[in-house]
Scaffold this active site. Structure first.
Site: not given
Ligand code: DGL
Length: 256
Positions: A77, A185
């Site tokens: 992440c 992302c």
């Protein structure tokens, strides 16, 4: 010589399904390793929370993965890496691999045009991203995308809603040459097809491959790789419960 450490699992975490795109790549490259993936679905999204909140959530997830005896951690992440990687490395004594938007590989491409860098508001507002922009930010347009990860969470990888979102996002750049689109992302990797439809001849770059390469390097240099006769496997855990785990399993088994 192999010991218990070599056979211990590798922990992965993200706010939800995005990190499964990194995990999928790691499983393909490291078939003898055991993996535990923790998706913090209950607290998603991370990208619109403050760095302090994301750090606190990351510590909680980290504790769960360490309770599983993990030998290394991949923060799958970009947002959590930006908010928490430095802190976690200070407190926990094991290899911790993080992620960052792939501005460096984009800068190395011999193509004309701007680079569109898509990431969460948290990643783009972070100090880590500012440092990355200082080094590789020439020609980069940063696009914070609140609400975009939710399409991947809902498995809405195509359709009117997503198309409309992306149309609005890309409209100001319609008439400019685009050199590359950075998927900063991990959730956006699952939306590659929909994003790519707006840029038919433009490379879409994510950090997944580089992250897995870095994981392999760190396991090798710290003597933690599993032996070739070890049996690999994946355990998926979500703070959102069995339904969310099911979604993660489906994405893991889907072809890239
Ligand atoms: N998948 C995460 C990332 O790579 C963040 C998504 C979110 O929780 O906002 O940044």
């Amino acid at each position: 010589m192999n010991n218990e450490k070599n056979l211990a699992p590798i922990g992965f975490f993200d706010s939800g399904v995005g990190g499964v795109s990194v995990l999928r790549e790691a499983v393909a490259r490291l078939p003898h390793e055991r993996f535990v993936f923790y998706g913090d679905t209950l607290h998603a999204p991370y990208g619109t929370k403050s760095p302090e909140e994301v750090r606190a959530l990351s510590v909680k997830v980290m504790e769960q993965l360490l309770a599983k005896g993990c030998k290394a951690i991949v923060i799958a992440c970009n947002t959590a890496t930006s908010a928490a990687a430095a802190y976690l490395r200070e407190w926990y004594d094991l290899p911790i691999i993080g992620m960052e938007p792939a501005l460096k590989p984009a800068s190395l491409l011999h193509r004309q045009g701007i680079v569109l860098s898509l990431a969460t508001p948290g990643t783009i507002a972070g100090e880590k991203y500012a440092r990355l922009m200082d080094r590789f930010g020439e020609g980069v347009v940063s696009l914070p995308c609140p609400g975009l990860m939710e399409y991947a969470e809902r498995l809405e990888m195509e359709g009117e809603g997503l198309r409309g979102y992306l149309q609005g996002l890309f409209a100001p750049y319609r008439d400019q040459p685009v050199k590359a689109v950075v998927l900063g992302c991990t959730h956006y990797v699952f939306l590659k097809k929909a994003i790519g439809a707006f840029f038919p001849d433009t490379p879409l770059i994510d950090g997944n491959e580089g992250t897995v390469r870095q994981l392999i390097r760190r396991l090798a240099e710290t003597g933690r790789l599993a032996p070739d006769d070890a049996k690999g496997g994946v355990e998926l855990i979500s703070s959102g419960g069995p339904e969310a785990e099911d979604v993660m399993r489906r994405l893991l088994e889907q072809n890239a």
